[in-house]
Design an enzyme around this catalytic site. Structure first.
Site, PDB file in Angstrom:
ATOM      1  N   MET A 165      52.573  61.884  53.318  1.00  0.00           N
ATOM      2  CA  MET A 165      52.490  61.720  54.896  1.00  0.00           C
ATOM      3  C   MET A 165      52.401  62.740  55.522  1.00  0.00           C
ATOM      4  O   MET A 165      53.071  63.172  56.511  1.00  0.00           O
ATOM      5  CB  MET A 165      53.856  60.890  55.261  1.00  0.00           C
ATOM      6  CG  MET A 165      53.505  59.345  54.689  1.00  0.00           C
ATOM      7  SD  MET A 165      55.112  58.309  55.065  1.00  0.00           S
ATOM      8  CE  MET A 165      56.409  59.259  54.062  1.00  0.00           C
ATOM      9  N   LYS A 221      52.614  48.832  58.476  1.00  0.00           N
ATOM     10  CA  LYS A 221      52.762  49.708  59.535  1.00  0.00           C
ATOM     11  C   LYS A 221      51.614  51.055  59.225  1.00  0.00           C
ATOM     12  O   LYS A 221      52.037  51.478  58.110  1.00  0.00           O
ATOM     13  CB  LYS A 221      54.204  50.131  59.635  1.00  0.00           C
ATOM     14  CG  LYS A 221      55.066  48.875  60.138  1.00  0.00           C
ATOM     15  CD  LYS A 221      56.434  49.604  60.446  1.00  0.00           C
ATOM     16  CE  LYS A 221      57.251  50.087  59.423  1.00  0.00           C
ATOM     17  NZ  LYS A 221      57.816  49.045  58.559  1.00  0.00           N
ATOM     18  N   ASP A 263      52.557  45.336  52.573  1.00  0.00           N
ATOM     19  CA  ASP A 263      52.265  46.559  53.467  1.00  0.00           C
ATOM     20  C   ASP A 263      50.629  46.655  53.530  1.00  0.00           C
ATOM     21  O   ASP A 263      50.282  46.037  52.761  1.00  0.00           O
ATOM     22  CB  ASP A 263      52.991  47.731  52.542  1.00  0.00           C
ATOM     23  CG  ASP A 263      54.397  48.035  53.120  1.00  0.00           C
ATOM     24  OD1 ASP A 263      55.024  47.065  54.071  1.00  0.00           O
ATOM     25  OD2 ASP A 263      55.335  48.452  52.676  1.00  0.00           O
TER      26      ASP A 263
END
Length: 255
Positions: A173, A60, A39
């Site tokens: 997030m 991502k 990642d």
């Protein structure tokens, strides 16, 4: 050499960023892998533990997608079906907001053996580095870990539920919705309710600040704090024992 039978798929938690926070079990899994799908948030130093493995970036980030989740699932199955041991190296802990279920389901549907190696989650690793007591007897005796946004792209409704509690609230997030999150907390807390923001926690690029609900948005803008970052709401954020590293601002008061 890989066998002629199906290989394996192991999801490994890389920890919050500091390469020394990788577990021993995670290290052993990386060292024996044939293929590592990694990642964006993992420390690239971890890839050096296995110079012979094929390494494929599948990260991502908001505004940038190297591989779709469907493509990642397909790669996992493709390589494992060739008899290779595949490591899916994911930031933090793979089972915390990591879409691990989709990857495990894809492998299981293909009849491929799977395993998960726990990692130190970002919130616990970062809290430990700064000596932030997520729980404290007779003061804040539980904590919530909430995502800032859900699959639809909207702010999570769980933010409002968490804001009503006396718990320490960690939002992952959440920077995209910081104004909305702060306004939600203001419906249930006073303006001097402490908030900490830590960007790139446990890494050399780490930056942190401590403010309150009334000043956090201004401070984040002033000091250009951006993703990846975690938010910590509550008394824990400004506890007397906390010791923030790479602190750019501390304005919060103890309630």
């Amino acid at each position: 050499m890989p066998s002629l039978n199906k290989g394996t798929v192991t999801l490994v938690g890389a920890g919050p960023g500091d390469p020394d926070l990788l577990t021993i079990k995670g290290l052993k899994a990386i060292q024996k892998a044939h293929v590592i799908l990694y990642d964006a948030l993992i420390n690239p130093v971890l890839l050096e533990h296995n110079p012979h493995a094929d390494k494929i970036f599948v990260g991502k980030r908001r505004g940038f997608v190297k591989k779709s989740q469907a493509e990642i699932n397909a790669l996992i199955v493709l390589y494992a079906s060739r008899g290779l041991d595949v490591i899916r190296l994911k930031g933090g802990d793979p089972l915390v907001f990591g879409r691990a279920c989709e990857e495990l389901e894809a492998a299981k549907e293909a009849g491929i053996p799977t395993a998960v190696v726990a990692g130190i989650a970002s919130y616990s690793g970062i809290a430990a580095q700064h000596q932030i007591p997520l729980t404290k007897r007779a003061e804040h005796e539980s904590f919530w870990v909430v995502t800032g946004h859900i699959r639809s792209g909207k702010m999570s409704d769980d933010i409002a539920l968490a804001a009503q509690s006396t718990a320490t609230v960690i939002v992952l997030m959440g920077m995209r919705f910081l104004p909305d999150i702060v306004n939600t907390f203001k419906q249930y807390k006073q303006g001097n309710h402490p908030v900490a923001v830590i960007q790139n926690g446990t890494t050399k690029a780490e930056r942190s600040l401590v403010a309150d609900l009334d000043t956090i948005i201004e401070q984040v803008d002033q000091h250009h704090i951006e993703n990846p970052a975690i938010l910590i709401f509550g008394l824990a954020a400004n506890d007397p024992i906390s010791h923030y590293k790479n602190l750019v601002q501390r304005e919060a008061i103890t309630l």
